[in-house]
Write an enzyme that holds these catalytic residues in place. Structure first.
Site, mmCIF file in Angstrom:
data_model
loop_
_atom_site.group_PDB
_atom_site.id
_atom_site.type_symbol
_atom_site.label_atom_id
_atom_site.label_comp_id
_atom_site.label_asym_id
_atom_site.label_seq_id
_atom_site.Cartn_x
_atom_site.Cartn_y
_atom_site.Cartn_z
ATOM 1 N N HIS A 76 3.764 -2.173 3.036
ATOM 2 C CA HIS A 76 3.869 -0.907 2.723
ATOM 3 C C HIS A 76 5.117 -0.321 1.742
ATOM 4 O O HIS A 76 6.080 -0.270 2.610
ATOM 5 C CB HIS A 76 3.533 0.309 3.655
ATOM 6 C CG HIS A 76 2.213 -0.015 4.310
ATOM 7 N ND1 HIS A 76 1.960 -1.083 5.223
ATOM 8 C CD2 HIS A 76 0.893 0.741 4.238
ATOM 9 C CE1 HIS A 76 0.745 -0.900 5.522
ATOM 10 N NE2 HIS A 76 -0.054 0.116 5.120
ATOM 11 N N ASP A 90 0.701 -1.161 0.111
ATOM 12 C CA ASP A 90 0.022 -0.057 0.099
ATOM 13 C C ASP A 90 0.889 1.435 0.089
ATOM 14 O O ASP A 90 2.049 1.133 0.552
ATOM 15 C CB ASP A 90 -0.935 -0.090 1.224
ATOM 16 C CG ASP A 90 -2.114 -1.045 1.357
ATOM 17 O OD1 ASP A 90 -2.175 -1.650 0.251
ATOM 18 O OD2 ASP A 90 -3.002 -0.795 2.089
#
Length: 210
Positions: A176, A37
């Site tokens: 991430h 992400d």
């Protein structure tokens, strides 16, 4: 092993609020899906792509539209390497803090830069009204476990433990590719991949529908 920890894996009852979202891979094969992400950013995403190429793994990158606009060459590299992409809004907006019409407009703005049916709301936060609208157009992708690599007070070893203590067949795992997460991501991700392979897990893309 804990059955759930709301910081890492939500209890099953919580997943019922969004029943048509994808929380885990279908079936019972010993496989997982890696997702990333908040990118793409040049400081981190190319490093992730290099590692995944070395390990022969495909993943799904949930991209913030603003980052794609700023770093189109990194986004093109994701696609060129055969990975999936998903919409993560244009400005990383949290649905619960945003009016419905503004939330939808921000997602559609991101869609001009990220061509995908996959959508993940930042932090998984959205109203029921937002969810009902989104599933008309998108496959909403949530998660089975979060590595917590973005928590600066968490150590890389803890990130590895978060994944290995909670992983199970069908897990959709969140890391991430962000500047904030890199201090944990870079030491932890290679270890997680090695340990998952040692346990016999295979890595797969998210199921495409429609």
């Amino acid at each position: 092993m804990l059955r759930f920890d709301p910081r890492i894996r939500l209890p099953k009852v919580a997943t019922r609020f969004f029943p048509n979202a994808l929380w885990r891979l279908p079936g019972d094969k010993k496989q997982v899906a890696l997702t990333f992400d908040d990118g793409p950013v040049p400081e981190v995403t190319p490093w992730v792509l290099k590692l995944l190429k070395e390990e022969n793994i495909k993943a799904c990158f949930f991209c913030v539209g603003e980052n794609v606009k700023r770093h189109p060459e990194v986004y093109r590299q994701i696609l060129a390497n055969g990975h999936q992409v998903g919409n993560h809004t244009f400005n990383h907006l949290q649905g619960l803090k945003t009016k419905d019409e503004d939330f939808f407009a921000n997602i559609e703005k991101a869609a001009k830069y990220v061509d995908s049916r996959f959508m993940r709301p930042p932090h998984g936060w959205m109203r029921k009204s937002q969810y009902r609208k989104l599933v008309e157009k998108y496959q909403v992708v949530m998660w089975d476990l979060i590595s917590r690599d973005y928590i600066t007070k968490v150590s890389p070893d803890a990130v590895v433990s978060n994944v290995m203590n909670f992983v199970r067949p069908g897990s959709i795992i969140i890391f991430h590719d962000s500047v904030k997460a890199q201090k944990n991501l870079k030491p932890a991700l290679p270890v997680v991949i090695k340990k998952l392979k040692q346990k016999g897990y295979q890595f797969t893309l998210l199921p495409e529908e429609g």
